[in-house]
Design an enzyme around this catalytic site. Structure first.
Site, PDB file in Angstrom:
ATOM      1  N   LYS A  42      -3.190  -8.455   9.479  1.00 36.19           N
ATOM      2  CA  LYS A  42      -4.103  -7.379   9.062  1.00 36.19           C
ATOM      3  C   LYS A  42      -4.064  -7.194   7.543  1.00 36.19           C
ATOM      4  CE  LYS A  42      -3.382  -3.134  10.823  1.00 36.19           C
ATOM      5  NZ  LYS A  42      -3.183  -2.084   9.814  1.00 36.19           N
ATOM      6  N   SER A  43      -2.865  -7.122   6.984  1.00 35.43           N
ATOM      7  CA  SER A  43      -2.739  -6.920   5.529  1.00 35.43           C
ATOM      8  C   SER A  43      -3.432  -8.042   4.771  1.00 35.43           C
ATOM      9  CB  SER A  43      -1.264  -6.903   5.127  1.00 35.43           C
ATOM     10  OG  SER A  43      -0.614  -5.787   5.659  1.00 35.43           O
ATOM     11  N   ARG A  47      -7.026  -8.155   2.301  1.00 37.74           N
ATOM     12  CA  ARG A  47      -6.937  -8.677   0.928  1.00 37.74           C
ATOM     13  C   ARG A  47      -7.829  -9.898   0.729  1.00 37.74           C
ATOM     14  NH1 ARG A  47      -2.504  -5.764   2.208  1.00 37.74           N
ATOM     15  NH2 ARG A  47      -1.122  -4.935   0.597  1.00 37.74           N
ATOM     16  N   GLY A 115      -5.524   2.931   6.484  1.00 36.82           N
ATOM     17  CA  GLY A 115      -4.913   3.350   5.224  1.00 36.82           C
ATOM     18  C   GLY A 115      -4.984   2.248   4.180  1.00 36.82           C
ATOM     19  N   ARG A 143      -3.967  11.749   6.202  1.00 37.23           N
ATOM     20  CA  ARG A 143      -2.934  11.006   5.460  1.00 37.23           C
ATOM     21  C   ARG A 143      -3.012  11.264   3.951  1.00 37.23           C
ATOM     22  NH1 ARG A 143      -2.699   5.049   7.830  1.00 37.23           N
ATOM     23  NH2 ARG A 143      -0.783   5.077   6.612  1.00 37.23           N
ATOM     24  N   GLN A 190       0.787  -0.526  -0.418  1.00 34.81           N
ATOM     25  CA  GLN A 190      -0.589  -0.041  -0.617  1.00 34.81           C
ATOM     26  C   GLN A 190      -0.755   0.565  -2.006  1.00 34.81           C
ATOM     27  OE1 GLN A 190      -1.371   2.574   2.691  1.00 34.81           O
ATOM     28  NE2 GLN A 190      -1.555   0.877   4.134  1.00 34.81           N
ATOM     29  N   ASP A 341       6.238  -1.053   9.884  1.00 34.03           N
ATOM     30  CA  ASP A 341       5.327  -0.828  11.020  1.00 34.03           C
ATOM     31  C   ASP A 341       5.979  -1.134  12.367  1.00 34.03           C
ATOM     32  OD1 ASP A 341       3.283  -0.021   9.355  1.00 34.03           O
ATOM     33  OD2 ASP A 341       2.535  -2.050   9.074  1.00 34.03           O
ATOM     34  N   LYS A 368       2.207   7.868   8.640  1.00 39.89           N
ATOM     35  CA  LYS A 368       1.450   6.681   9.076  1.00 39.89           C
ATOM     36  C   LYS A 368       0.248   7.137   9.917  1.00 39.89           C
ATOM     37  CE  LYS A 368       3.860   3.566   7.048  1.00 39.89           C
ATOM     38  NZ  LYS A 368       3.246   2.814   5.941  1.00 39.89           N
TER      39      LYS A 368
HETATM   40  C1  S3P Z   1       0.350  -2.190   4.296  1.00 38.29           C
HETATM   41  C2  S3P Z   1       1.443  -1.548   3.791  1.00 38.29           C
HETATM   42  C3  S3P Z   1       2.256  -0.605   4.574  1.00 38.29           C
HETATM   43  C4  S3P Z   1       2.009  -0.736   6.066  1.00 38.29           C
HETATM   44  C5  S3P Z   1       0.558  -0.841   6.391  1.00 38.29           C
HETATM   45  C6  S3P Z   1      -0.060  -2.046   5.701  1.00 38.29           C
HETATM   46  C7  S3P Z   1      -0.416  -3.089   3.410  1.00 38.29           C
HETATM   47  O1  S3P Z   1       1.917   0.713   4.184  1.00 38.29           O
HETATM   48  O2  S3P Z   1       2.567   0.355   6.750  1.00 38.29           O
HETATM   49  O3  S3P Z   1       0.371  -0.982   7.793  1.00 38.29           O
HETATM   50  O4  S3P Z   1      -1.249  -3.861   3.911  1.00 38.29           O
HETATM   51  O5  S3P Z   1      -0.208  -3.035   2.197  1.00 38.29           O
HETATM   52  P1  S3P Z   1       2.624   1.433   2.909  1.00 38.29           P
HETATM   53  O6  S3P Z   1       2.247   0.704   1.709  1.00 38.29           O
HETATM   54  O7  S3P Z   1       2.080   2.835   2.924  1.00 38.29           O
HETATM   55  O8  S3P Z   1       4.087   1.392   3.219  1.00 38.29           O
END
Ligand code: S3P
Length: 461
Positions: A42-43, A47, A115, A143, A190, A341, A368
């Site tokens: 997902k991350s 990106r 988020g 959030r 993030q 996570d 979260k």
């Molecule tokens: C993520 C960073 C994490 C994670 C989120 C995805 C990202 O959050 O919990 O599911 O893709 O950069 P935080 O940066 O708030 O820790």
């Protein structure tokens, strides 16, 4: 050959008080055998679309996570002027407009449950001289956004938000953004990424100082697209990441690795359902993401990584897991960023281990998709597991075998709470019900079918 016939659905009469809508029930599973794959990370998917949109020309992405969260990012980038098209299963083409080339969207960007989408896109928009309105679902609107507002205001952007820095948000981008050096007050990929992405459209070098390492997908992908990103040590033992502004990002072709945070669910299921022996293929093993595997190994789990290779500038491996006895451990606070996570599903495994597992340093879990500390503790209690909830931690008493189960879990719009307790139902004495499985599609579309093919019995209530 493993038997891939789906097991019969759980019985509706076992549903713990919740029927209809999106409730799901999970009951005892047969052993999980053979091999499977999990959806794209997902991350990395977010990106890939974002940097593709900021490159000059056409990028091709394979293995993109086709989930609600990533779809929200794609829709937002289209509203900002990029052209994003689906070319086939998991295959996407992004026609980028170049750094600084995005245009003011004429509607409100709805980032749903994500988020990552809202924070990274706010970073990108903060250094474009136009105004962007952003909102999200009930979970995302709760959030905190102050953590990105603060550094991005220092770069020259301004914001209007609800009390507590919450969505809906207006991002008034800086016409002449300034580079900054920003020390992260919380270990957050993030926030780090929001500042680095804003820095792409600012002169000079934008620097983020990270006291503890968080996932570095943004840095790796910026490098892959041809940006100048430097990483060095900070005098206090942290690291400094610097990006040079106004790069011409070159389009790329990349394949997104399987998501380790999605793989965590079949990994956990294979550990706690007796007789299981499962391989999960093509999973990302970025050092910033493998705290769960480290912890599970300390608990005595038989987990092996093989066929280590590289995809999209990220390390990837096949992960082999065998069921077996597990013992409780103390998980240090310093490990939290590398498994942030994974605490709900680790808690489920801990409930099946022998002894009291202590999870520490989890303040971030309170903000979260849900208050994940509270939701996990409540779910465990519903399953008959003894748990102590501390401000920043959880102590979970495992019985060294199946937990009682039989309860109803409030998922609080949180996909990972829903999946974690459906996995618990696969190993507990009585079935587990979750009140709402509809959010699972934000990160793991097809989760229920995939688990059922492996031997689970998950069905609508
Ligand atoms: C993520 C960073 C994490 C994670 C989120 C995805 C990202 O959050 O919990 O599911 O893709 O950069 P935080 O940066 O708030 O820790």
């Amino acid at each position: 050959m493993p038997d891939t016939t789906p097991t019969p659905p759980a019985r509706r009469e076992d549903c713990a008080g919740e029927r209809g809508s999106h409730a799901l029930i999970s009951s005892a599973a047969g052993s999980l055998e053979g091999s499977c794959a999990v959806p794209g990370d997902k991350s990395i998917s977010h990106r890939a679309l974002m940097l593709g949109a900021l490159a000059v020309g056409e990028s091709r992405v394979r293995g993109l996570l086709e989930s609600a969260d990533v779809a929200a990012t794609a829709a937002a980038l289209r509203a900002l002027g990029a052209v994003i098209e689906r070319a086939g299963d998991g295959s996407w083409v992004v026609h980028g407009v170049g750094v600084g080339g995005l245009a003011e969207p004429d509607g409100v960007l709805d980032l749903g449950n994500s988020g990552t989408a809202v924070r990274l896109l706010a970073g990108i928009c903060a250094s474009h001289g136009f105004t962007t309105f952003m909102t999200g679902d009930r979970s995302l609107r709760r959030r905190p956004m102050g953590r990105i507002i603060e550094p991005l205001e220092r770069m020259g952007a301004s914001f209007e938000a609800r009390s507590g820095g919450r969505l809906p948000l207006a991002v008034i981008g800086a016409a002449q953004p300034m580079p900054i050096e920003y020390r992260l007050p919380v270990a957050s990929a993030q926030v780090k990424s929001a500042v680095l992405l804003a820095g792409l459209n600012a002169p000079g070098e934008t620097r983020v100082v990270e006291p503890a390492p968080s996932r570095d997908h943004t840095e790796r992908m910026l490098h892959r697209f041809g940006a100048e990103v430097k990483t060095g040590a900070d005098a206090d033992g942290g690291s400094v990441i610097a990006v040079t502004g106004y790069p011409e990002l070159a389009p790329c072709a990349l394949t997104v690795p399987g998501d380790p945070s999605a793989a965590a669910f079949p990994i956990a299921a294979a550990l706690i359902v007796p007789g299981s022996d499962l391989v999960i293929e093509g999973v990302g093993i970025n050092p910033g993401r493998i705290g769960l595997i480290e912890t599970l190994r300390e608990m005595g789990a038989a987990i092996e990584t093989g066929r280590v290779r590289e995809e999209a500038g990220e390390p990837v491996a096949d992960i082999a897991v065998r069921a077996g006895p597990l013992r409780a451990v103390d998980v240090p606070a310093a490990r939290a960023p590398s498994m942030i996570d994974e605490y709900p599903i680790l808690s489920v495994v801990a409930a099946c281990a022998e002894g009291t597992t202590r999870l520490n340093g989890l303040a971030e879990l309170r903000v979260k998709e849900s208050d994940r500390l509270g939701a996990t503790a409540a779910g465990l209690r519903a399953a008959g597991v003894s748990v102590t909830e501390r401000d920043h931690g959880l102590d979970i008493e495992g019985r060294g075998g199946p937990p009682p189960g039989g309860g109803l879990v409030a998922t609080e719009l949180d996909h990972r709470i829903a999946m974690a307790f459906l996995i618990l139902g696969m190993a507990s004495e009585k079935p587990m019900t979750v009140d709402d499985g509809s959010m699972i599609g934000t990160s793991y579309p097809g989760f229920v079918d995939a688990m059922n093919v492996l031997g689970a019995s998950i069905a609508p209530c």
